[in-house]
Each structure stands twice: as structure tokens, then as C-alpha cells.
Design an enzyme around this catalytic site. Structure first.
Site, PDB file in Angstrom:
ATOM      1  N   SER A 177       0.823  -1.217   0.000  1.00  0.00           N
ATOM      2  CA  SER A 177       0.000   0.000   0.000  1.00  0.00           C
ATOM      3  C   SER A 177       0.853   1.261   0.000  1.00  0.00           C
ATOM      4  O   SER A 177       0.330   2.367  -0.012  1.00  0.00           O
ATOM      5  CB  SER A 177      -0.917   0.005   1.237  1.00  0.00           C
ATOM      6  OG  SER A 177      -0.153  -0.134   2.415  1.00  0.00           O
ATOM      7  N   ASN A 223      -2.389  -2.417  13.164  1.00  0.00           N
ATOM      8  CA  ASN A 223      -3.842  -2.232  13.089  1.00  0.00           C
ATOM      9  C   ASN A 223      -4.302  -0.976  13.831  1.00  0.00           C
ATOM     10  O   ASN A 223      -5.112  -0.208  13.319  1.00  0.00           O
ATOM     11  CB  ASN A 223      -4.566  -3.479  13.625  1.00  0.00           C
ATOM     12  CG  ASN A 223      -4.240  -4.720  12.803  1.00  0.00           C
ATOM     13  OD1 ASN A 223      -3.626  -4.615  11.739  1.00  0.00           O
ATOM     14  ND2 ASN A 223      -4.631  -5.877  13.286  1.00  0.00           N
ATOM     15  N   THR A 276     -39.035  28.211 -11.010  1.00  0.00           N
ATOM     16  CA  THR A 276     -39.459  26.869 -10.616  1.00  0.00           C
ATOM     17  C   THR A 276     -39.636  26.122 -11.918  1.00  0.00           C
ATOM     18  O   THR A 276     -40.055  26.713 -12.919  1.00  0.00           O
ATOM     19  CB  THR A 276     -40.775  26.879  -9.810  1.00  0.00           C
ATOM     20  OG1 THR A 276     -41.807  27.415 -10.645  1.00  0.00           O
ATOM     21  CG2 THR A 276     -40.674  27.718  -8.546  1.00  0.00           C
ATOM     22  N   HIS A 277     -39.284  24.837 -11.919  1.00  0.00           N
ATOM     23  CA  HIS A 277     -39.325  24.034 -13.160  1.00  0.00           C
ATOM     24  C   HIS A 277     -38.472  24.678 -14.264  1.00  0.00           C
ATOM     25  O   HIS A 277     -38.746  24.470 -15.443  1.00  0.00           O
ATOM     26  CB  HIS A 277     -40.769  23.854 -13.656  1.00  0.00           C
ATOM     27  CG  HIS A 277     -41.745  23.483 -12.584  1.00  0.00           C
ATOM     28  ND1 HIS A 277     -42.062  22.182 -12.276  1.00  0.00           N
ATOM     29  CD2 HIS A 277     -42.452  24.259 -11.719  1.00  0.00           C
ATOM     30  CE1 HIS A 277     -42.944  22.165 -11.275  1.00  0.00           C
ATOM     31  NE2 HIS A 277     -43.192  23.415 -10.915  1.00  0.00           N
ATOM     32  N   SER A 297     -12.394  26.127 -27.878  1.00  0.00           N
ATOM     33  CA  SER A 297     -12.608  24.923 -28.666  1.00  0.00           C
ATOM     34  C   SER A 297     -11.521  24.834 -29.712  1.00  0.00           C
ATOM     35  O   SER A 297     -11.083  25.849 -30.259  1.00  0.00           O
ATOM     36  CB  SER A 297     -13.984  24.988 -29.327  1.00  0.00           C
ATOM     37  OG  SER A 297     -14.012  24.148 -30.462  1.00  0.00           O
ATOM     38  N   LYS A 344     -15.788  29.862 -29.486  1.00  0.00           N
ATOM     39  CA  LYS A 344     -16.222  29.269 -28.222  1.00  0.00           C
ATOM     40  C   LYS A 344     -15.411  29.714 -27.015  1.00  0.00           C
ATOM     41  O   LYS A 344     -14.205  29.874 -27.080  1.00  0.00           O
ATOM     42  CB  LYS A 344     -16.147  27.731 -28.295  1.00  0.00           C
ATOM     43  CG  LYS A 344     -17.185  27.088 -29.196  1.00  0.00           C
ATOM     44  CD  LYS A 344     -18.625  27.325 -28.760  1.00  0.00           C
ATOM     45  CE  LYS A 344     -19.006  26.581 -27.504  1.00  0.00           C
ATOM     46  NZ  LYS A 344     -19.168  25.138 -27.727  1.00  0.00           N
ATOM     47  N   ASN A 356     -15.710  28.169 -23.252  1.00  0.00           N
ATOM     48  CA  ASN A 356     -16.471  27.143 -22.533  1.00  0.00           C
ATOM     49  C   ASN A 356     -16.259  27.213 -21.018  1.00  0.00           C
ATOM     50  O   ASN A 356     -15.143  27.438 -20.562  1.00  0.00           O
ATOM     51  CB  ASN A 356     -16.070  25.760 -23.043  1.00  0.00           C
ATOM     52  CG  ASN A 356     -16.446  25.558 -24.502  1.00  0.00           C
ATOM     53  OD1 ASN A 356     -17.455  26.088 -24.959  1.00  0.00           O
ATOM     54  ND2 ASN A 356     -15.631  24.816 -25.222  1.00  0.00           N
ATOM     55  N   GLU A 390     -18.131  22.967 -15.199  1.00  0.00           N
ATOM     56  CA  GLU A 390     -18.516  21.652 -15.737  1.00  0.00           C
ATOM     57  C   GLU A 390     -17.754  20.536 -15.044  1.00  0.00           C
ATOM     58  O   GLU A 390     -18.303  19.483 -14.724  1.00  0.00           O
ATOM     59  CB  GLU A 390     -18.236  21.591 -17.241  1.00  0.00           C
ATOM     60  CG  GLU A 390     -19.172  22.428 -18.081  1.00  0.00           C
ATOM     61  CD  GLU A 390     -18.746  22.425 -19.552  1.00  0.00           C
ATOM     62  OE1 GLU A 390     -19.394  21.749 -20.345  1.00  0.00           O
ATOM     63  OE2 GLU A 390     -17.753  23.103 -19.896  1.00  0.00           O
ATOM     64  N   GLN A 439      -7.441  -1.893   4.055  1.00  0.00           N
ATOM     65  CA  GLN A 439      -6.414  -1.159   3.322  1.00  0.00           C
ATOM     66  C   GLN A 439      -7.030  -0.416   2.129  1.00  0.00           C
ATOM     67  O   GLN A 439      -6.484   0.584   1.664  1.00  0.00           O
ATOM     68  CB  GLN A 439      -5.343  -2.150   2.849  1.00  0.00           C
ATOM     69  CG  GLN A 439      -4.203  -1.512   2.110  1.00  0.00           C
ATOM     70  CD  GLN A 439      -3.025  -2.462   2.034  1.00  0.00           C
ATOM     71  OE1 GLN A 439      -2.472  -2.831   3.065  1.00  0.00           O
ATOM     72  NE2 GLN A 439      -2.655  -2.870   0.838  1.00  0.00           N
TER      73      GLN A 439
HETATM   74  N1  ARG Z   1      -1.581  -1.286   5.192  1.00  0.00           N
HETATM   75  C1  ARG Z   1      -2.496  -1.716   6.189  1.00  0.00           C
HETATM   76  C2  ARG Z   1      -3.811  -0.938   6.090  1.00  0.00           C
HETATM   77  O1  ARG Z   1      -3.834  -0.026   5.382  1.00  0.00           O
HETATM   78  C3  ARG Z   1      -1.897  -1.507   7.548  1.00  0.00           C
HETATM   79  C4  ARG Z   1      -2.324  -2.502   8.576  1.00  0.00           C
HETATM   80  C5  ARG Z   1      -1.934  -3.862   8.168  1.00  0.00           C
HETATM   81  N2  ARG Z   1      -2.061  -4.779   9.236  1.00  0.00           N
HETATM   82  C6  ARG Z   1      -1.851  -6.056   9.048  1.00  0.00           C
HETATM   83  N3  ARG Z   1      -1.907  -6.801  10.095  1.00  0.00           N
HETATM   84  N4  ARG Z   1      -1.579  -6.575   7.903  1.00  0.00           N
HETATM   85  O2  ARG Z   1      -4.797  -1.277   6.687  1.00  0.00           O
END
Ligand code: ARG
Length: 463
Positions: free
Chosen positions: A30, A117, A162-163, A284, A290, A292, A297, A329
Site C-alpha cells: 500500500s 492495526n 421553478t421548473h 474549442s 467558443k 467554454n 462543468e 487497506q
Molecule cells: N496497510 C495496512 C492498512 O492499510 C496496515 C495494517 C496492516 N495490518 C496487518 N496486520 N496486515 O490497513
């Protein structure tokens, strides 16, 4: 980012006899997106290390060495000198591995009484709390800009719809104050979401808490957390705060998208109510004439992804048994993108709105075009004793007559008007004028210029 060295030892490698599959390494990593949490990760680690010394789990000298090492890493990342490794999976282990490299074995003591965690749950809460503060500041600025513009246009006339059909005259200031109300509620929702974000998971460790004599109140004070999570299982698995943020961001984006839709309509040749400065538009490649309204948007378009992120997070959580699962994750990219998108769209609005060029003439003639003071004529008859339903019928006939003769109501002669009710006198023309119409709606929440000015004053006092 490097992933060249497959032999990078894993911090959790003790029980494993073979190396991680190369694909699995990439699939589970990650760091490509959670590296952005480095400041909050380091902040959490420093607080944890200080708490461990305070509680006697680490010697003060050990804790100090760890804190110095973490501060050096923070400088390295900020300077762009830090080498992130995919083999080290995530922001936490990249930083921990570097810490051990820098300060040696004492670095291995940082993770005492903690798990990734509760660490990641803490990181995202610290990150989001900061981002919410930044978003609230932007919203405050945008509210100020809307109030300035509303005050400037307290008496500028336009048709209210309205509308999408011209309905009754309003002031442009009043219309802008409607936008301001939406934004004020968005800021309120965000403030409320901040309270539930500002809760500390640290101490929950992997899921059940820790056997060390930790002092969670100490850590919470260090990190400025207002509350401490009451239940360790909930602490590591709860992502409601992120869902709540995305839902709040979705509502705010829905509002910005509605404003954008109006800006797009108003800049069109059919309305010509406003012009956007050239620097907020593009041309454009084929049609030389144009100009825009791409920025509004895109704000309208970008609302879709934030709505999607809210759904992603709900779906992410719906089947997760307690406590932490790796599914979590997947919470980061939707959350980060929601924050970035909302911030960018608020910034764009803030750049654009104070610089719109208002075509008061076009607004005024549009307000004159659609018989928008017909209700005022009906109300006039009611004040002379006619029941509202009968007044409605009589004015309807007057409008039909005016359409047939290609005239507006105030262009009819008194005699022509009298055909529809003998109670009409020549004071009626005051009522048929746009200025008279808006000035008459003179109550709290009404469109009269004085009410708009008073509402701006009240809103400024609350800002
Ligand atoms: N990269 C993990 C997350 O975003 C961190 C925690 C991972 N914990 C584990 N026991 N694998 O949640």
C-alpha cells in the site's frame, strides 16, 4: 519507489520459510498511496515512544533516541531523500525499517505494545482531522466571498425559477444567499464529523489491547485527541468516520455541482446572466468563437467520483467480521480522493465566484419577460377583498390576454386590466414593477433587498 531487491528482509518474517511471491508483494503493498500519511505516522510513533518511557516500558534514553530518529526520517521524507520500498509493504514498515537502520537495535523496541492495526487507524484519523480543518477554513473563505457578493447584489433583479421557468422576481443577492445556506450546513456537518474522527484507537494494538502498562490518556494528550476509543475491537475496525466524511463530502459536492449547473446555464447565450473570467474558461479546437465554462462543468462532473467513493466505503465495510481485516487497506484511496476532490472544487469556486462578471441588464430583462409579477397582481386583488382562487383565475385571464397581444402585464392599459377585475386601480402599476415585487417580500427569509442585507449581516456574525 524501489522494489528491485527481493531479498529485503520482512519485519514479520520470523515464521516464514519462503520469500513472498513477487506478484503478491505488489498486490498487498500500500506504500504507493499510504506514503502520504508519513507525517501522521511519525507523529503517532513519537507519541507512542514518549508514552512507553512515561510508563516505564522503555528507558527515557531509548525513547529519546527513537524520537530523534523519527524526526530525522520526517526531514528525509520532506526533503525527498527517503527511498520508499514496495518490499517493505506500507508506510509503517518503511519508516520502522529506516529507523532501525538509523539508530540500530533500540529502534526495534518502538513497536512494543502496538500493532499496525491500531497504528493505521490512528494515522488516518490524524490525517483526516487535519484535512477537515483545512476544508473548514476553505469553506469559511467561500462563505465570506458569497456574502460579499450577495451584499453587492442585494438589489440586483433576476427571475427566480421553478421548473426552470421564470416564476417570480428575486434579487441575485437572495439567490447567492441560498447557496450560502447550503454551504453553512456543509460546514456544520463537517464539524460534526470531526468530533467522531477525533477519537484515538492507539492502545487497541492488534485487536485485544496489550499486556504492557500503557497510558492511553498520555498518548491522547500528546496527539490532541479529544476522545479515546472505548473498545479495542471497534477501535481497529471502525471506519464509520471515513464513510461519514465521504457522505458529508458527497453532499457538499452535490451542492457545488448544483451551483456549477447554474453557472453553466447562466453563461450560455440563452441566459447571458454572467460571464466567467477568461482565465477560468477554455476554448474549442475547432470553433473559434467558443469560450467554454470548463471549470464549473468539471466540478459538476467530479461530484460523481465522490458519490462513488461513499458507496465504495459502505460496500467495503458491509461484510467485515470483527476486528481488523486487510480489506480495510482499501479505505485509503477513496478517502484521499474525496478529500482532494472536495478541496480542489472549493478552491476553484473560491477563485471563480468573486470574479464573475454580472450582466444585470440581461437578468432584469429576463425577469420582465415571463409575467413574473402575476402573483403580485393576484395578491393585490386579494388585498381588495377577492378570494385568492378567484384572483388567480382573473389574473390567469389577464396573462392569456397579454400573451395574445404580445405585451407584458405592465404594458396593459388600466382599462384593459379592468376587464379582468373592476377592483384594479392605477396604483396597480407599482405592484407590477419588479422593484415593487421584491421589496414587498419583506420578511425574514424573503427576497427584499433590505432582508438580503440583514441576512448577510446575521450570517457574517455567525461566521
Ligand atoms: N496497510 C495496512 C492498512 O492499510 C496496515 C495494517 C496492516 N495490518 C496487518 N496486520 N496486515 O490497513
Amino acid at each position: 519507489m524501489s522494489n528491485e531487491d527481493p531479498a529485503t528482509p520482512k519485519l514479520w518474517g520470523g515464521r516464514f520459510t519462503e520469500q513472498t511471491d513477487e506478484f503478491v508483494e505488489r498486490f498487498t503493498a500500500s506504500v504507493s498511496f499510504d506514503a502520504r500519511l508519513y507525517r501522521h505516522d511519525i507523529m503517532g510513533s513519537i507519541a507512542h515512544a514518549r508514552m512507553l518511557a512515561h510508563s516505564g516500558v522503555l528507558a527515557q534514553g531509548e525513547s529519546d533516541t527513537i524520537v530523534d530518529g523519527l524526526e530525522q526520517i520526517r526531514r528525509e521524507v520532506a526533503a525527498g531523500e527517503f527511498v520508499w520500498s514496495v518490499a517493505l509493504e506500507d508506510v509503517h514498515m518503511n519508516i520502522e525499517a529506516r529507523l532501525i537502520e538509523l539508530i540500530g537495535d533500540v529502534g526495534k523496541k518502538l513497536h512494543t505494545g502496538r500493532s499496525r492495526n491500531d497504528q493505521i487507524a490512528t494515522d488516518i484519523r490524524l490525517y483526516l482531522r487535519d484535512e477537515i480543518d483545512g476544508l473548514l477554513a476553505l469553506m469559511g473563505e467561500l462563505r465570506g466571498a458569497l456574502l460579499d457578493l450577495a451584499e453587492q447584489h442585494a438589489a440586483t433583479l433576476m427571475p427566480g425559477f421553478t421548473h426552470l421557468q421564470a416564476a417570480q422576481p428575486v434579487t441575485f443577492g437572495h439567490h447567492l444567499l441560498a447557496w450560502h445556506e447550503m454551504l453553512a450546513r456543509d460546514a456544520e456537518r463537517l464539524t460534526d464529523c470531526r468530533r467522531r474522527t477525533n477519537v484515538m484507537p492507539l492502545g487497541a494494538a492488534a485487536l485485544a489491547g496489550t499486556t504492557f502498562p500503557i497510558d492511553r490518556a498520555f498518548t491522547a494528550r500528546e496527539l490532541g485527541f479529544e476522545y479515546i476509543a472505548e473498545n479495542s475491537l471497534d477501535a481497529v475496525s471502525d471506519r464509520d468516520f471515513a464513510i461519514e466524511f465521504c457522505a458529508t463530502a458527497s453532499i457538499a459536492m452535490m451542492h457545488l455541482s448544483r451551483w456549477s449547473e447554474e453557472l453553466v446555464l447562466w453563461t450560455s447565450q440563452q441566459f447571458r446572466f454572467i460571464e466567467l473570467p477568461d482565465r477560468f474558461c477554455t476554448g474549442s479546437s475547432i470553433m473559434p468563437q467558443k469560450k467554454n465554462p470548463d471549470v464549473p462543468e468539471l466540478i459538476r462532473g467530479k461530484s460523481a467520483r465522490v458519490f462513488g467513493h461513499t458507496m465504495s466505503l459502505l460496500a467495503l465495510m458491509k461484510s467485515q467480521p470483527l476486528a481488523y481485516n486487510r480489506d480495510n487497506q482499501e479505505d485509503k484511496e477513496p478517502l484521499f480522493d474525496s478529500v482532494d476532490t472536495l478541496r480542489d472544487c472549493l478552491t476553484a469556486m473560491l477563485g471563480m465566484l468573486p470574479n464573475i462578471i454580472v450582466n444585470a441588464e440581461a437578468m432584469r430583462s429576463a425577469a420582465l419577460a415571463g409575467f413574473t409579477t402575476a402573483t403580485d397582481l393576484a395578491d393585490y386583488l386579494v388585498r381588495r377583498g377577492v378570494a385568492f382562487r378567484d384572483a388567480h383565475e382573473a389574473v390567469g385571464q389577464a396573462v392569456a390576454f397579454a400573451i395574445a397581444n404580445e405585451l407584458s402585464l405592465d404594458q396593459l392599459e388600466l382599462d384593459q386590466l379592468k376587464q379582468f377585475s373592476s377592483l384594479i386601480e392605477d396604483d396597480v402599476f407599482k405592484v407590477l414593477e419588479l422593484e415593487g415585487s421584491v421589496a414587498a417580500r419583506d420578511h425574514l427569509g424573503g427576497t427584499a433587498p433590505d432582508q438580503v442585507r440583514a441576512a448577510v449581516k446575521r450570517a457574517r456574525a455567525n461566521l
